[in-house]
Design a protein around this motif. Sequence first.
Motif, PDB file in Angstrom:
ATOM      1  N   ALA A   1      42.254  53.797  25.926  1.00 54.42           N
ATOM      2  CA  ALA A   1      42.928  54.673  27.816  1.00 54.42           C
ATOM      3  C   ALA A   1      44.044  55.013  27.930  1.00 54.42           C
ATOM      4  CB  ALA A   1      42.128  53.365  28.737  1.00 54.42           C
ATOM      5  N   VAL A   2      45.107  54.475  27.327  1.00 50.42           N
ATOM      6  CA  VAL A   2      46.560  55.024  28.234  1.00 50.42           C
ATOM      7  C   VAL A   2      46.400  55.985  27.035  1.00 50.42           C
ATOM      8  CG1 VAL A   2      48.678  54.025  27.776  1.00 50.42           C
ATOM      9  CG2 VAL A   2      46.940  52.815  29.228  1.00 50.42           C
ATOM     10  N   THR A   3      46.864  56.344  25.764  1.00 48.21           N
ATOM     11  CA  THR A   3      47.184  57.146  24.746  1.00 48.21           C
ATOM     12  C   THR A   3      46.313  57.947  25.096  1.00 48.21           C
ATOM     13  OG1 THR A   3      47.705  55.351  23.001  1.00 48.21           O
ATOM     14  CG2 THR A   3      47.694  57.740  22.420  1.00 48.21           C
ATOM     15  N   LEU A   4      45.227  58.647  25.562  1.00 52.31           N
ATOM     16  CA  LEU A   4      44.678  59.348  25.652  1.00 52.31           C
ATOM     17  C   LEU A   4      44.581  60.375  27.367  1.00 52.31           C
ATOM     18  CD1 LEU A   4      41.155  58.363  24.425  1.00 52.31           C
ATOM     19  CD2 LEU A   4      43.168  60.198  23.447  1.00 52.31           C
ATOM     20  N   ASP A   5      45.252  59.005  28.283  1.00 55.93           N
ATOM     21  CA  ASP A   5      45.283  59.641  29.003  1.00 55.93           C
ATOM     22  C   ASP A   5      46.616  60.364  29.273  1.00 55.93           C
ATOM     23  OD1 ASP A   5      45.055  59.799  32.169  1.00 55.93           O
ATOM     24  OD2 ASP A   5      46.959  58.514  32.358  1.00 55.93           O
TER      25      ASP A   5
ATOM     26  N   LEU B   1      41.208  67.849  24.207  1.00 56.29           N
ATOM     27  CA  LEU B   1      40.543  67.811  23.481  1.00 56.29           C
ATOM     28  C   LEU B   1      41.159  65.306  24.466  1.00 56.29           C
ATOM     29  CD1 LEU B   1      41.654  68.905  19.659  1.00 56.29           C
ATOM     30  CD2 LEU B   1      39.004  68.275  21.212  1.00 56.29           C
ATOM     31  N   ALA B   2      42.244  65.713  24.835  1.00 59.37           N
ATOM     32  CA  ALA B   2      42.106  64.907  24.635  1.00 59.37           C
ATOM     33  C   ALA B   2      41.475  64.066  25.922  1.00 59.37           C
ATOM     34  CB  ALA B   2      43.765  63.488  25.106  1.00 59.37           C
ATOM     35  N   GLY B   3      41.660  65.258  26.971  1.00 62.49           N
ATOM     36  CA  GLY B   3      41.044  64.898  28.190  1.00 62.49           C
ATOM     37  C   GLY B   3      38.727  64.872  28.022  1.00 62.49           C
ATOM     38  N   ALA B   4      38.567  65.195  26.810  1.00 65.35           N
ATOM     39  CA  ALA B   4      37.051  65.141  26.654  1.00 65.35           C
ATOM     40  C   ALA B   4      37.300  63.723  25.919  1.00 65.35           C
ATOM     41  CB  ALA B   4      36.869  66.197  25.489  1.00 65.35           C
ATOM     42  N   TRP B   5      38.249  63.574  25.431  1.00 71.03           N
ATOM     43  CA  TRP B   5      37.926  62.350  24.628  1.00 71.03           C
ATOM     44  C   TRP B   5      37.775  61.236  25.282  1.00 71.03           C
ATOM     45  CZ3 TRP B   5      41.398  63.096  19.783  1.00 71.03           C
ATOM     46  CH2 TRP B   5      40.571  64.152  18.123  1.00 71.03           C
ATOM     47  N   PHE B   6      38.286  61.737  26.375  1.00 71.44           N
ATOM     48  CA  PHE B   6      38.672  59.985  27.380  1.00 71.44           C
ATOM     49  C   PHE B   6      37.700  59.279  27.605  1.00 71.44           C
ATOM     50  CE2 PHE B   6      39.858  57.898  31.500  1.00 71.44           C
ATOM     51  CZ  PHE B   6      41.279  57.438  31.370  1.00 71.44           C
ATOM     52  N   GLY B   7      36.283  60.551  27.896  1.00 75.27           N
ATOM     53  CA  GLY B   7      35.110  59.945  28.825  1.00 75.27           C
ATOM     54  C   GLY B   7      34.716  59.472  27.441  1.00 75.27           C
ATOM     55  N   TRP B   8      34.810  58.769  26.476  1.00 72.29           N
ATOM     56  CA  TRP B   8      33.832  58.593  24.853  1.00 72.29           C
ATOM     57  C   TRP B   8      34.575  57.560  24.778  1.00 72.29           C
ATOM     58  CZ3 TRP B   8      29.341  60.246  24.209  1.00 72.29           C
ATOM     59  CH2 TRP B   8      29.326  61.944  24.024  1.00 72.29           C
ATOM     60  N   ILE B   9      35.820  56.698  25.925  1.00 70.27           N
ATOM     61  CA  ILE B   9      35.912  55.270  25.400  1.00 70.27           C
ATOM     62  C   ILE B   9      35.331  54.311  25.508  1.00 70.27           C
ATOM     63  CG2 ILE B   9      38.024  53.998  26.170  1.00 70.27           C
ATOM     64  CD1 ILE B   9      39.632  56.531  27.331  1.00 70.27           C
TER      65      ILE B   9
ATOM     66  N   GLY C   1      40.226  54.483  38.602  1.00 69.68           N
ATOM     67  CA  GLY C   1      39.563  54.405  37.775  1.00 69.68           C
ATOM     68  C   GLY C   1      40.170  53.083  36.413  1.00 69.68           C
ATOM     69  N   LEU C   2      41.543  54.522  36.049  1.00 70.22           N
ATOM     70  CA  LEU C   2      42.123  54.010  34.762  1.00 70.22           C
ATOM     71  C   LEU C   2      42.972  52.351  35.318  1.00 70.22           C
ATOM     72  CD1 LEU C   2      43.716  54.324  31.987  1.00 70.22           C
ATOM     73  CD2 LEU C   2      45.495  55.458  32.958  1.00 70.22           C
ATOM     74  N   GLY C   3      43.321  52.683  36.552  1.00 66.87           N
ATOM     75  CA  GLY C   3      44.077  51.269  37.131  1.00 66.87           C
ATOM     76  C   GLY C   3      43.178  50.007  37.470  1.00 66.87           C
ATOM     77  N   VAL C   4      41.614  50.302  37.764  1.00 63.88           N
ATOM     78  CA  VAL C   4      40.849  49.341  37.935  1.00 63.88           C
ATOM     79  C   VAL C   4      39.974  48.942  36.434  1.00 63.88           C
ATOM     80  CG1 VAL C   4      38.789  49.029  38.607  1.00 63.88           C
ATOM     81  CG2 VAL C   4      39.917  50.011  39.902  1.00 63.88           C
ATOM     82  N   PHE C   5      40.001  49.616  35.557  1.00 62.59           N
ATOM     83  CA  PHE C   5      39.743  48.896  34.129  1.00 62.59           C
ATOM     84  C   PHE C   5      41.108  48.332  33.230  1.00 62.59           C
ATOM     85  CE2 PHE C   5      40.982  49.927  30.151  1.00 62.59           C
ATOM     86  CZ  PHE C   5      40.106  49.307  28.465  1.00 62.59           C
TER      87      PHE C   5
END
Length: 208
Positions: A146-150, A166-174, A12-16
């Motif tokens: 996206a890159v930083t939180l991942d 926290l980064a994993g949780a925030w990733f969904g809030w990008i 999904g990150l790759g598609v984005f």
Amino acid sequence: MPDTPQPASKRGLGVFLLVAGVLGLLAAYELSVEKVLTLSDPEHVPSCNVGVLVGCSTNLESWQGSVFGFPNPFLGMMAWPVVITIAVALISRVEFPRWIWIGFNVGVAGALVFVGWLIYQSIYVLDVLCPWCMLTWAVTIPTFWAVTLDNLREGRIPSSARVQRLAGAWFGWIPLITVVCYLVVILLAQAQMNAIPRVMLDLQNLFG
């Protein structure tokens, strides 16, 4: 190395990143073409000149448009293909070593700082909003997050377990984080430039 399944989030990150990279490259290409046409013909009017507030000419002709001695869009022509390449590799389940991810993060962080400076220059100095520049801003901001939180959630950037969670949780809030960043830019532009009515007037004159 065996072909191990890649988490859906990585694809999904790759598609984005692929979409962001293509849009960023499109903006850089269009601005580069307009800059070359302007240099070859001083009377050339860029197609992105919509009105008094919305246009590319002021940015392209200013010193801010060539900070490193050459037109800024040329940077995009070099940088966005890197993003596209990494995106395609992620979609194809390629595993990168940590140093590539760190280097990528440094690159997108630098891009965000540069974009932030360009936003300031556009709003507070040049008093103009360049459409293709704004597209670049629009894709650079979520690319950084996206890159930083991942990297944080995967532990590629040294951090505590709490920060990783926290980064994993925030990733969904990008998407929400990105919208908030857009709103900040819009509010700054409105406060300094009275941007919204002026943009509407430009569009009305264009289509009216």
